[in-house]
Design a protein around this motif. Structure first.
Motif, mmCIF file in Angstrom:
data_model
loop_
_atom_site.group_PDB
_atom_site.id
_atom_site.type_symbol
_atom_site.label_atom_id
_atom_site.label_comp_id
_atom_site.label_asym_id
_atom_site.label_seq_id
_atom_site.Cartn_x
_atom_site.Cartn_y
_atom_site.Cartn_z
ATOM 1 N N UNK A 158 31.553 -15.035 15.236
ATOM 2 C CA UNK A 158 30.623 -13.949 14.918
ATOM 3 C C UNK A 158 31.032 -13.263 13.619
ATOM 4 N N UNK A 159 32.339 -13.052 13.440
ATOM 5 C CA UNK A 159 32.750 -12.288 12.259
ATOM 6 C C UNK A 159 32.574 -13.094 10.976
ATOM 7 N N UNK A 160 32.609 -14.444 11.100
ATOM 8 C CA UNK A 160 32.355 -15.265 9.908
ATOM 9 C C UNK A 160 30.965 -14.937 9.360
ATOM 10 N N UNK A 191 24.639 -2.976 7.471
ATOM 11 C CA UNK A 191 25.543 -4.032 7.958
ATOM 12 C C UNK A 191 26.315 -3.563 9.192
ATOM 13 N N UNK A 231 24.024 -3.364 12.239
ATOM 14 C CA UNK A 231 23.775 -4.697 12.805
ATOM 15 C C UNK A 231 24.910 -5.100 13.731
ATOM 16 N N UNK A 232 26.144 -4.888 13.286
ATOM 17 C CA UNK A 232 27.302 -5.193 14.124
ATOM 18 C C UNK A 232 27.251 -4.392 15.422
ATOM 19 N N UNK A 287 34.942 -16.732 20.027
ATOM 20 C CA UNK A 287 33.594 -16.174 19.828
ATOM 21 C C UNK A 287 33.602 -15.069 18.776
ATOM 22 N N UNK A 299 29.382 -5.076 18.645
ATOM 23 C CA UNK A 299 30.682 -5.017 17.977
ATOM 24 C C UNK A 299 30.817 -3.613 17.401
ATOM 25 N N UNK A 312 40.808 -17.459 5.006
ATOM 26 C CA UNK A 312 40.678 -17.539 6.467
ATOM 27 C C UNK A 312 41.126 -18.919 6.950
ATOM 28 N N UNK A 360 37.781 -15.520 0.060
ATOM 29 C CA UNK A 360 37.935 -14.950 1.397
ATOM 30 C C UNK A 360 37.865 -16.042 2.471
ATOM 31 N N UNK A 366 24.920 -12.569 22.487
ATOM 32 C CA UNK A 366 25.226 -11.748 21.329
ATOM 33 C C UNK A 366 25.609 -12.646 20.137
ATOM 34 N N UNK A 367 26.424 -13.652 20.440
ATOM 35 C CA UNK A 367 26.895 -14.573 19.407
ATOM 36 C C UNK A 367 25.739 -15.429 18.871
ATOM 37 N N UNK A 411 22.596 -14.628 18.775
ATOM 38 C CA UNK A 411 21.776 -13.777 17.907
ATOM 39 C C UNK A 411 22.446 -13.545 16.557
ATOM 40 N N UNK A 412 23.764 -13.365 16.590
ATOM 41 C CA UNK A 412 24.486 -13.153 15.334
ATOM 42 C C UNK A 412 24.289 -14.357 14.413
ATOM 43 N N UNK A 431 29.014 -12.018 10.442
ATOM 44 C CA UNK A 431 28.663 -10.594 10.403
ATOM 45 C C UNK A 431 29.542 -9.769 9.477
ATOM 46 N N UNK A 458 24.748 -5.450 18.037
ATOM 47 C CA UNK A 458 25.156 -6.650 18.769
ATOM 48 C C UNK A 458 26.336 -6.380 19.692
ATOM 49 N N UNK A 510 21.056 -13.022 12.330
ATOM 50 C CA UNK A 510 21.723 -12.371 11.201
ATOM 51 C C UNK A 510 22.193 -13.395 10.174
#
Lengths: 214, 214
Positions: B186-188, A137, A140-141, B182, A146, A203, A199, B48-49, B51-52, B190, A144, B56
């Motif tokens: 993405x974090x939602x 995981x 993967x971040x 962005x 991150x 958010x 979670x 990047x976003x 692709x995420x 990844x 990209x 992913x």
């Protein structure tokens, strides 16, 4: 209780119960005559667990049998019995160790476990599919762009440790060791969707508090 | 930079980039001549976003376009823009409201939100697929005989709120509002696998601490 009552109380059809019995997922009932058997509260609990694994967790029958084999094996340590379902759940495949993102992710996960003081998780790392999933995981971040590192992850690790402690505390309120292990296995499958939904809802709430709803 | 460099720096093939451009997932480059265009750091970030979301998160192309439409729509409030991906992810189907387990789960989730003081989450409940997912997850537990209630869930809700606060704090360290949105999207997608792996690893660690490794 007879098979018909077990079916009624569990909500599982008699055909499915017979299938679970044949597959060894449910221990046989206590024979009364050549054609009838008695089932007890232990059967009802076990049936609940089998459904949790197969119907909710999507665990294949063969894997469920393996998990239940570990649950019932009193010669195994408690950590192994508790972790049986956790390790049997679908995990990330082996990562490509030549990939620089994987190398960097593994180094950050090592630093994370060290900073958290998770000694046994470090010891189990080479064997653990859970550890591997975290490396994958994070890789993967990073791939990209991150660049998650140990410092960024540590506070989340602490919070998840509080969640895990609370889960084990709750498990320990249950009477028998068998019930405790069954509960731990079921919650490995059933609790994750609850935690994920909590979670996401948090958010939503926090974002609305900070930026309002238009 | 030209298309070839965008491809090299993002690790996405030129064919895929052209596909994303055609599908409107990536804004067009700045025309230099009739046949060449220039791309900038914003394109790289957006790629990047995309692709995420697609590779992913497994989000379908049409959904990704919808999410990005919300991200780019500056007339929308920030909460909606931030939540765009969260709401677009796969969620539980509508539950059967005649099912007593669903009725009980909904009542417990209501009590939970009240006790946590999550007012906006309560307001959004009739619309929110996130809220629905929680009701469905709790109903599944209850149907299997695990009677999860508001009291049991509240401490986990508090911990997840701490996670969400920390995520938004981190997001706010980023410069531009577009970058912030962005990152949230993405974090939602990844961050969930990282959180799940941390949770499982914490269970492994805590269980080994309490009961040892045999």
């Amino acid at each position: 209780m007879r098979l018909a009552e077990l079916s009624e109380r569990s909500g599982v059809s008699t055909a499915t119960i017979k299938y679970y019995l044949r597959e060894g997922l449910l221990p046989p009932g206590h024979r009364v005559t050549a054609t009838t058997a008695e089932y007890d509260a232990g059967h009802l609990r076990r049936l609940r667990l089998v459904r949790a694994l197969i119907q909710v967790g999507g665990v294949p029958v063969a894997t469920a049998r393996e998990v239940l084999g570990h649950v019932d094996d009193e010669s195994l340590g408690r950590t192994v019995r508790l972790g049986a379902a956790l390790w049997a759940l679908p995990h990330a495949p082996e990562p490509d160790e030549d990939d620089p993102a994987v190398v960097a992710a593994r180094a950050e996960v090592d630093r994370l476990l060290e900073s958290l003081g998770w000694e046994t998780a470090r010891e189990l790392a080479p064997l653990s599919p859970v550890h591997r999933s975290l490396v994958v995981a994070v890789a993967t971040l990073r791939r990209l762009g991150y660049l998650w590192d140990a410092e960024l992850m540590a506070p989340y690790g602490e919070l998840m440790h509080q969640v895990a402690r609370r889960q084990l505390d709750f498990m320990e309120t249950h009477a028998s060791p068998t019930e405790q292990v069954e509960l731990a296995v079921a919650s490995a499958v059933l609790f994750e969707p609850v935690l994920r939904a909590l979670h996401r809802l948090a958010q939503e709430e926090e974002s609305a508090r900070r930026y309002g709803i238009e």
